[in-house]
Design an enzyme around this catalytic site. Structure first.
Site, short mmCIF file in Angstrom:
data_model
loop_
_atom_site.label_atom_id
_atom_site.label_comp_id
_atom_site.label_asym_id
_atom_site.label_seq_id
_atom_site.Cartn_x
_atom_site.Cartn_y
_atom_site.Cartn_z
N LYS A 60 0.81 -1.36 0.13
CA LYS A 60 -0.08 0.05 -0.10
C LYS A 60 0.94 1.20 0.22
O LYS A 60 2.14 1.03 0.28
CB LYS A 60 -0.85 0.03 1.25
CG LYS A 60 -2.03 -1.24 1.33
CD LYS A 60 -2.81 -1.18 2.30
CE LYS A 60 -3.85 -2.46 2.16
NZ LYS A 60 -4.56 -2.06 3.73
N TYR A 100 -12.68 -2.74 -2.71
CA TYR A 100 -13.17 -2.73 -1.72
C TYR A 100 -14.80 -2.68 -1.54
O TYR A 100 -15.22 -1.99 -0.48
CB TYR A 100 -12.59 -1.83 -0.74
CG TYR A 100 -11.12 -1.83 -0.15
CD1 TYR A 100 -10.75 -2.98 0.26
CD2 TYR A 100 -10.27 -0.98 -0.56
CE1 TYR A 100 -9.46 -3.28 0.80
CE2 TYR A 100 -8.78 -1.16 -0.19
CZ TYR A 100 -8.49 -2.22 0.47
OH TYR A 100 -7.33 -2.40 0.93
N ASN A 163 -1.69 -0.14 7.45
CA ASN A 163 -1.27 -1.65 7.70
C ASN A 163 -0.11 -2.05 6.71
O ASN A 163 -0.10 -3.20 6.51
CB ASN A 163 -2.35 -2.41 8.15
CG ASN A 163 -3.27 -2.61 7.23
OD1 ASN A 163 -3.29 -2.12 5.96
ND2 ASN A 163 -4.53 -3.34 7.51
N HIS A 166 -1.81 -5.40 1.41
CA HIS A 166 -2.92 -6.15 1.19
C HIS A 166 -2.86 -7.74 0.76
O HIS A 166 -1.83 -7.76 -0.12
CB HIS A 166 -3.79 -5.52 0.17
CG HIS A 166 -4.99 -6.19 -0.37
ND1 HIS A 166 -6.02 -6.37 0.35
CD2 HIS A 166 -4.90 -7.09 -1.36
CE1 HIS A 166 -6.95 -7.11 -0.53
NE2 HIS A 166 -6.39 -7.57 -1.45
N GLU A 177 -10.00 -10.41 -7.85
CA GLU A 177 -9.03 -9.16 -7.48
C GLU A 177 -7.97 -9.32 -8.36
O GLU A 177 -7.54 -8.20 -9.10
CB GLU A 177 -8.25 -9.08 -5.87
CG GLU A 177 -9.36 -8.92 -4.89
CD GLU A 177 -8.55 -8.90 -3.45
OE1 GLU A 177 -7.74 -9.40 -3.35
OE2 GLU A 177 -9.50 -8.90 -2.61
P1 IDP Z 1 -7.72 -7.23 5.39
O1 IDP Z 1 -6.85 -6.00 4.77
O2 IDP Z 1 -6.95 -7.65 6.43
O3 IDP Z 1 -8.26 -8.14 4.59
P2 IDP Z 1 -10.46 -6.08 5.70
O4 IDP Z 1 -11.31 -6.04 6.86
O5 IDP Z 1 -10.52 -6.39 4.28
O6 IDP Z 1 -9.13 -6.24 6.26
O7 IDP Z 1 -10.30 -4.21 5.56
C1 IDP Z 1 -9.63 -3.70 4.40
C2 IDP Z 1 -8.64 -2.56 4.87
O8 IDP Z 1 -9.55 -1.52 5.31
C3 IDP Z 1 -7.47 -2.90 5.96
O9 IDP Z 1 -6.34 -3.50 5.51
C4 IDP Z 1 -7.22 -1.50 6.62
O10 IDP Z 1 -6.43 -0.79 5.67
C5 IDP Z 1 -8.75 -0.84 6.42
N1 IDP Z 1 -9.59 -0.86 7.60
C6 IDP Z 1 -10.09 -2.02 8.08
N2 IDP Z 1 -10.57 -1.65 9.30
C7 IDP Z 1 -10.27 -0.36 9.69
C8 IDP Z 1 -10.64 0.64 10.66
O11 IDP Z 1 -11.23 -0.01 11.73
N3 IDP Z 1 -10.20 1.80 10.57
C9 IDP Z 1 -9.30 2.00 9.58
N4 IDP Z 1 -9.06 1.33 8.50
C10 IDP Z 1 -9.40 0.01 8.46
MG MG Z 2 -9.75 -7.97 3.14
#
Ligand code: IDP
Ligand code: MG
Length: 201
Positions: A60, A100, A163, A166, A177
């Site tokens: 990212k 997303y 984080n 992805h 994807e």
């Molecule tokens: P993942 O990336 O581990 O699959 P997902 O639930 O699919 O997790 O969420 C996609 C992305 O959305 C996360 O990697 C993160 O960047 C962002 N995200 C998820 N939850 C939160 C939150 O509570 N606050 C801010 N960003 C979030």
């Molecule tokens: Mg995800």
């Protein structure tokens, strides 16, 4: 024994060619169906690991800015997975909204779009046995505060909003994807010269 091996290789080759050519004929074909076909083939036709499984990994914008691309690629190479597609993109909101789509109703969705469009992303396709599930383990928990040390997120991030990386969360998700981010011609089928050291041929 040799005949069985050759037969298995032919089956794998035929399966792969059929999947690739049908995909290009039917670009809108529901990706879930590809997942079902793959699993059925894997269960019934061979006890060999399905080396053709693929997943989408993206560094990212925060990971690119922090010069973590090399270290993240290194982890997947070191594990033994095969890189079959790679590009750097400034991603559009349109593509992200599809990527997303399940998160559109979440309160953090606008800030997620802002974050993901804040700079270039390095997006990759990795191939190998069980690569989808293994990659999720290597990447770690979505929230870095809960990610294990030794995972990418556990080693390089402290907050869920940044984080770093992805990883597709299921076989069906990975296929959807990959079709979204890559054209078939941009993914290469190539043989690793050390494949025999990684798994039974
Ligand atoms: P993942 O990336 O581990 O699959 P997902 O639930 O699919 O997790 O969420 C996609 C992305 O959305 C996360 O990697 C993160 O960047 C962002 N995200 C998820 N939850 C939160 C939150 O509570 N606050 C801010 N960003 C979030
Ligand atoms: Mg995800």
């Amino acid at each position: 024994m040799l005949q069985l091996r050759v037969f298995n290789r032919l089956l794998q080759h035929f399966y792969w060619r059929t999947q690739e050519s049908t995909k290009s004929l039917l670009p809108g074909f529901p990706s879930q169906l590809w997942g079902g076909y793959r699993s059925t083939w894997h269960r019934n036709k061979s006890s060999l690991p399905d080396v053709r499984e693929r997943t989408l990994i993206a560094v990212k914008p925060d990971g690119v800015q922090r010069r973590l691309v090399g270290q993240i690629i290194h982890r997947f190479e070191q594990r033994g997975f095969k890189l079959v597609g790679l590009k750097m993109v400034q991603v559009s909101e349109d593509l992200l909204s599809q990527h997303y789509c399940e998160l559109r109703a979440k309160p953090f969705y606008p800030s997620l779009l802002h974050y993901m469009t804040s700079g270039p992303v390095v997006v990759m396709v990795w191939e190998g046995p069980n690569v989808v599930q293994t990659s999720r383990k290597m990447v770690g928990h979505t929230n870095p505060t809960e990610a294990q040390a030794g995972t990418v997120r556990g080693d390089f991030s402290v907050h869920v909003s940044r984080n770093v990386v992805h990883a597709s969360d299921s076989l069906e998700g990975a296929q959807r994807e990959i079709q979204l981010w890559f054209q078939g011609k941009d993914l290469l089928n190539w043989e690793c010269c050390d494949q025999g050291n990684m798994m039974e041929d």
